[in-house]
Design a protein around this motif. Structure first.
Motif, PDB file in Angstrom:
ATOM      1  N   MET A 134     -28.133  70.350  86.933  1.00 39.04           N
ATOM      2  CA  MET A 134     -29.034  70.033  87.676  1.00 39.04           C
ATOM      3  C   MET A 134     -29.455  71.135  88.616  1.00 39.04           C
ATOM      4  SD  MET A 134     -29.667  66.963  90.347  1.00 39.04           S
ATOM      5  CE  MET A 134     -31.216  66.601  91.519  1.00 39.04           C
ATOM      6  N   PRO A 135     -30.860  71.773  88.664  1.00 41.32           N
ATOM      7  CA  PRO A 135     -31.085  72.743  89.271  1.00 41.32           C
ATOM      8  C   PRO A 135     -30.678  72.692  90.871  1.00 41.32           C
ATOM      9  CG  PRO A 135     -32.884  72.117  87.967  1.00 41.32           C
ATOM     10  CD  PRO A 135     -32.008  71.096  87.872  1.00 41.32           C
ATOM     11  N   SER A 136     -30.287  73.586  91.435  1.00 39.47           N
ATOM     12  CA  SER A 136     -29.946  73.809  92.962  1.00 39.47           C
ATOM     13  C   SER A 136     -31.405  73.996  93.629  1.00 39.47           C
ATOM     14  CB  SER A 136     -29.210  74.920  93.303  1.00 39.47           C
ATOM     15  OG  SER A 136     -29.756  76.011  92.779  1.00 39.47           O
ATOM     16  N   GLY A 137     -31.095  73.609  94.991  1.00 42.22           N
ATOM     17  CA  GLY A 137     -32.411  73.767  96.101  1.00 42.22           C
ATOM     18  C   GLY A 137     -32.643  75.336  95.913  1.00 42.22           C
ATOM     19  N   ARG A 138     -31.997  76.120  95.812  1.00 41.90           N
ATOM     20  CA  ARG A 138     -32.358  77.566  95.578  1.00 41.90           C
ATOM     21  C   ARG A 138     -33.033  77.934  94.408  1.00 41.90           C
ATOM     22  NH1 ARG A 138     -27.858  81.981  94.982  1.00 41.90           N
ATOM     23  NH2 ARG A 138     -27.593  80.972  93.101  1.00 41.90           N
ATOM     24  N   ASP A 139     -32.569  77.106  93.325  1.00 42.38           N
ATOM     25  CA  ASP A 139     -33.391  77.610  92.107  1.00 42.38           C
ATOM     26  C   ASP A 139     -34.891  76.829  92.189  1.00 42.38           C
ATOM     27  OD1 ASP A 139     -31.228  78.880  91.015  1.00 42.38           O
ATOM     28  OD2 ASP A 139     -30.360  77.057  90.167  1.00 42.38           O
ATOM     29  N   LEU A 140     -34.748  75.567  92.735  1.00 46.77           N
ATOM     30  CA  LEU A 140     -36.072  74.881  92.636  1.00 46.77           C
ATOM     31  C   LEU A 140     -37.066  75.704  93.683  1.00 46.77           C
ATOM     32  CD1 LEU A 140     -35.131  71.187  93.053  1.00 46.77           C
ATOM     33  CD2 LEU A 140     -36.006  72.176  90.999  1.00 46.77           C
ATOM     34  N   ALA A 141     -36.541  76.314  94.616  1.00 44.38           N
ATOM     35  CA  ALA A 141     -37.595  77.136  95.763  1.00 44.38           C
ATOM     36  C   ALA A 141     -37.757  78.372  94.848  1.00 44.38           C
ATOM     37  CB  ALA A 141     -36.601  77.456  97.027  1.00 44.38           C
ATOM     38  N   ASN A 142     -37.137  79.022  94.100  1.00 41.95           N
ATOM     39  CA  ASN A 142     -37.582  80.129  93.477  1.00 41.95           C
ATOM     40  C   ASN A 142     -38.300  79.818  92.553  1.00 41.95           C
ATOM     41  OD1 ASN A 142     -36.143  82.375  94.193  1.00 41.95           O
ATOM     42  ND2 ASN A 142     -34.230  81.747  93.701  1.00 41.95           N
ATOM     43  N   LEU A 143     -38.282  78.644  91.862  1.00 43.06           N
ATOM     44  CA  LEU A 143     -39.578  78.163  90.815  1.00 43.06           C
ATOM     45  C   LEU A 143     -40.594  77.704  91.273  1.00 43.06           C
ATOM     46  CD1 LEU A 143     -36.996  75.545  88.585  1.00 43.06           C
ATOM     47  CD2 LEU A 143     -38.154  77.811  87.764  1.00 43.06           C
ATOM     48  N   ALA A 144     -40.522  77.181  92.493  1.00 44.06           N
ATOM     49  CA  ALA A 144     -41.578  76.794  93.397  1.00 44.06           C
ATOM     50  C   ALA A 144     -42.503  78.237  93.538  1.00 44.06           C
ATOM     51  CB  ALA A 144     -41.470  76.044  94.676  1.00 44.06           C
ATOM     52  N   TYR A 145     -41.720  79.284  94.230  1.00 45.77           N
ATOM     53  CA  TYR A 145     -42.426  80.416  94.773  1.00 45.77           C
ATOM     54  C   TYR A 145     -43.037  80.939  93.477  1.00 45.77           C
ATOM     55  CZ  TYR A 145     -42.978  84.937  96.247  1.00 45.77           C
ATOM     56  OH  TYR A 145     -43.799  86.562  96.818  1.00 45.77           O
ATOM     57  N   GLY A 146     -42.215  81.078  92.259  1.00 47.11           N
ATOM     58  CA  GLY A 146     -42.793  81.585  91.137  1.00 47.11           C
ATOM     59  C   GLY A 146     -44.091  81.054  90.782  1.00 47.11           C
ATOM     60  N   ALA A 147     -43.894  79.630  90.486  1.00 48.43           N
ATOM     61  CA  ALA A 147     -45.212  79.130  90.180  1.00 48.43           C
ATOM     62  C   ALA A 147     -46.443  79.237  91.196  1.00 48.43           C
ATOM     63  CB  ALA A 147     -44.910  77.572  90.343  1.00 48.43           C
ATOM     64  N   LEU A 148     -46.268  79.281  92.376  1.00 50.84           N
ATOM     65  CA  LEU A 148     -47.174  79.608  93.398  1.00 50.84           C
ATOM     66  C   LEU A 148     -48.011  80.877  93.240  1.00 50.84           C
ATOM     67  CD1 LEU A 148     -45.719  77.767  96.568  1.00 50.84           C
ATOM     68  CD2 LEU A 148     -47.975  77.104  95.557  1.00 50.84           C
ATOM     69  N   ALA A 149     -46.989  81.800  93.148  1.00 47.98           N
ATOM     70  CA  ALA A 149     -47.347  83.341  93.083  1.00 47.98           C
ATOM     71  C   ALA A 149     -48.136  83.463  91.527  1.00 47.98           C
ATOM     72  CB  ALA A 149     -46.131  84.215  92.697  1.00 47.98           C
ATOM     73  N   VAL A 150     -47.912  82.975  90.693  1.00 46.45           N
ATOM     74  CA  VAL A 150     -48.568  82.820  89.329  1.00 46.45           C
ATOM     75  C   VAL A 150     -50.050  82.384  89.611  1.00 46.45           C
ATOM     76  CG1 VAL A 150     -48.885  82.025  86.870  1.00 46.45           C
ATOM     77  CG2 VAL A 150     -46.966  83.133  87.713  1.00 46.45           C
ATOM     78  N   VAL A 151     -49.995  81.123  90.156  1.00 46.41           N
ATOM     79  CA  VAL A 151     -51.293  80.420  90.231  1.00 46.41           C
ATOM     80  C   VAL A 151     -52.046  81.232  91.475  1.00 46.41           C
ATOM     81  CG1 VAL A 151     -52.400  78.300  91.200  1.00 46.41           C
ATOM     82  CG2 VAL A 151     -50.396  78.072  89.889  1.00 46.41           C
ATOM     83  N   ASP A 152     -51.864  81.656  92.485  1.00 50.37           N
ATOM     84  CA  ASP A 152     -52.444  82.522  93.436  1.00 50.37           C
ATOM     85  C   ASP A 152     -52.909  83.600  93.090  1.00 50.37           C
ATOM     86  OD1 ASP A 152     -53.173  82.208  96.462  1.00 50.37           O
ATOM     87  OD2 ASP A 152     -52.314  84.252  96.112  1.00 50.37           O
TER      88      ASP A 152
END
Length: 232
Positions: free
Chosen positions: A1-19
């Motif tokens: 199961m992904p850790s909170g850090r992994d999820l936050a990094n994924l969220a940042y990566g996704a937001l960076a790509v979209v923005d």
């Protein structure tokens, strides 16, 4: 199961790509950036905090402060007025000061200035007069703030190249690569804003791609440096 850090990094990566994609989109689609851009730094801060639990060192505190100021700059630069631009410049200038102070707390104790410092000085000598004069031609009130900002940006890059050799090589390299990309991003942004007569979507994409990557690399490098020292 992904850790909170992994999820936050994924969220940042996704937001960076979209923005980044939205930065090069048509004006109607760009309005969506009012939702994506303000979320970038909170996502990165969440990942950084999760990656540095229990650390109270100055480098970590300064990095968090720089991320907060960067968030303020991101939000301010969503506006198009001179006041919004100056607010963004001021907020990012504060971020560069915070990064510089943080890097200075982990600087090498002695030794002559290296190629990184020389590169920063050369960049400052070339970048500052060109961009400041171009900004002044657009609006005389911008000449001094832009010159001051360029000075702080180059100082931040120079400080990142003087990190203590006792820190892990991988951590130091990530920090320097991050500050390098930040320097590229702001240089392209200034050239796009002050030296071009027409907007170029490709340059807007490049600005956000290098900015978001640079911020992540700085945060990741600082986190790796602290982990290595804690385990030493």
């Amino acid at each position: 199961m992904p850790s909170g850090r992994d999820l936050a990094n994924l969220a940042y990566g996704a937001l960076a790509v979209v923005d980044t994609a939205l930065a090069g989109a048509r004006p109607t689609s760009k309005r969506l950036r009012r939702f994506t851009k303000p979320l970038l730094m909170p996502a990165l801060m969440s990942a950084f905090i999760a990656a540095t639990p229990g650390r109270q060192d100055a480098l970590r505190r300064c990095t968090r402060s720089a991320q907060v100021f960067s968030w303020g700059g991101d939000v301010a630069l969503l506006g198009s007025s001179r006041r919004a631009f100056l607010a963004g410049v001021g907020s990012f200038a504060a971020a560069h000061v915070a990064y510089t102070v943080g890097f200075a707390t982990e600087r090498r104790s002695s030794g002559a200035a290296g190629p990184g410092t020389a590169t920063a000085v050369a960049g400052w000598l070339v970048l500052t007069p060109v961009i400041a004069n171009a900004a002044g031609r657009r609006d005389p009130a911008l000449r001094i703030p832009v010159a001051g900002y360029a000075t702080l940006l180059c100082a931040m890059f120079a400080a990142s190249t003087r990190l203590d050799p006792a820190l892990p090589v991988a951590a130091r390299r990530r920090v320097v690569l991050g500050t390098s990309l930040f320097l590229v991003s702001d240089t392209v942004l200034a050239a796009h804003k002050f030296l071009r007569s027409e907007p170029d979507r490709r340059l807007e994409v490049l600005v956000m791609a290098t900015y978001t990557a640079g911020q992540w690399l700085i945060a990741n490098g600082v986190a790796r440096a602290g982990v290595a020292r804690t385990s030493a």
